[in-house]
Design an enzyme around this catalytic site. Structure first.
Site, mmCIF file in Angstrom:
data_model
loop_
_atom_site.group_PDB
_atom_site.id
_atom_site.type_symbol
_atom_site.label_atom_id
_atom_site.label_comp_id
_atom_site.label_asym_id
_atom_site.label_seq_id
_atom_site.Cartn_x
_atom_site.Cartn_y
_atom_site.Cartn_z
ATOM 1 N N SER A 161 0.895 -1.283 0.030
ATOM 2 C CA SER A 161 0.061 0.163 -0.226
ATOM 3 C C SER A 161 0.996 1.519 0.002
ATOM 4 O O SER A 161 1.992 1.101 0.642
ATOM 5 C CB SER A 161 -0.747 0.097 1.387
ATOM 6 N N TYR A 187 0.375 0.063 10.610
ATOM 7 C CA TYR A 187 -0.154 -0.298 9.250
ATOM 8 C C TYR A 187 0.692 -0.056 8.183
ATOM 9 O O TYR A 187 1.319 -0.968 7.478
ATOM 10 C CB TYR A 187 -1.512 0.520 9.119
#
Length: 319
Positions: A161, A187
């Site tokens: 990501s 994350y």
């Protein structure tokens, strides 16, 4: 830089339109929701046999039946896999055995969770997104090598990501044992780990007939955002006060396109260790375009090797 003929918003079915994947075996983790569904649909629609590796078997079987109906063939099945449990990962690997596996798409993930832990007491985001997939991929490597042919190598597709820009790997305290927990930093660390895994895996297994690349699918509104309240997504500019998603977000089918291209694109044959986005190799990240590109720490070979050693120690699996 490697490019395809496709664009950022090309639907996944168009990416695979001219391919005949009959005889291919493909696993898609997290295939019961979000872009995993459309990844599986596109590949099965082109003739592949697809296994949805999912935590919720009932939901997975429901999605498999819906995809099979939509493509007019019974090519999709569901299997149980909880990436937050290395025991569950081992059971899935044992069930698959040495059956040839042409493509493993490590699509499943969690994002911006509260401080939670896996069955092995690993921080949930890196434990699920990286360590669970590390164990799965290592366990299925023999199956991947069994599918490799002279004219076509097996592939691992590792979903990362643009969130990787938020953090490299905190080598001193990966699991937040002593430092304050930050859900977005955690994350970002996990998404950096996903990219580094592709670098490390290709370095080891390309000569054995398997390559791996990382994929940034783009901004898509899916169940990945389940831990985010609407007001936080509004504050980040992802949607307006009425819940309308901002321009620039992709549909789930568009979000699946780079994964599908990474799985089958002839431009990537024999090539691994890349970070891909919008159906092309990503350019270096810049402040002028903060939602695209790849940062150096996500492709650093030395960091990939360091993470590999930690991953072997954590999972008990090695090359």
């Amino acid at each position: 830089m490697i490019k395809s003929r496709f664009e950022a918003f090309t639907p996944a079915r168009i990416v695979v339109n001219n391919y005949d994947l009959e005889g291919w075996n493909i696993i898609v983790t997290g295939g019961a929701s979000g872009i995993g569904v459309e990844t599986a649909r596109a590949l099965a629609g082109a003739g592949a046999d697809v296994m949805l590796a999912v935590r919720d078997r009932v939901a997975g079987e429901r999605v498999a039946a819906e995809i099979n109906q939509s493509i007019g063939a019974d090519r999709v099945l569901a299997g149980t896999l909880d990436l937050a449990s290395l025991g569950s990962v081992g059971s899935f690997v044992d069930a698959w055995g040495d059956q040839p596996l042409d493509v493993l798409i490590n699509n499943a993930g969690v994002m911006a969770t509260p401080l939670l832990h896996t069955a092995e007491d690993l921080e949930l985001q890196i434990g699920t997104n990286h360590f669970g997939h590390f164990a799965l991929t290592m366990g299925l490597t023999r199956a991947l090598m069994n599918a490799s042919e002279e004219d076509r190598l097996a592939r691992v597709v590792q979903l990362s990501s643009i969130g990787h820009r938020r953090s490299g790997i905190n080598w001193d305290d990966i699991h937040y044992r002593t430092r304050p927990y930050d859900k977005w930093e955690a994350y970002g660390q996990s998404k950096t780990a996903n990219s580094l895994f592709a670098v490390g895996y290709s370095a080891r297994f390309e000569e054995h007939g398997v390559t791996a690349n990382a994929v940034m699918p783009g901004g898509i509104m899916t169940p990945l955002q389940r831990y985010l309240p609407q007001e936080e997504m509004v504050a980040m500019g992802w949607m307006d006060d009425e819940g309308n998603v901002r321009e620039g977000f992709k549909t789930t089918e568009q979000g699946a396109s780079t994964s599908v291209w990474a799985a089958v694109g002839e431009e990537l044959e024999g090539i691994g260790g890349l970070y891909l986005e919008d159906c092309h190799e990503a350019a270096p990240w810049t402040k002028d375009d903060p939602v695209h590109g790849v940062m150096p720490h996500a492709l650093d070979p030395e960091a990939a090797e360091r993470l590999w050693v930690i991953s072997e120690e954590t999972t008990g699996l090695g090359s």
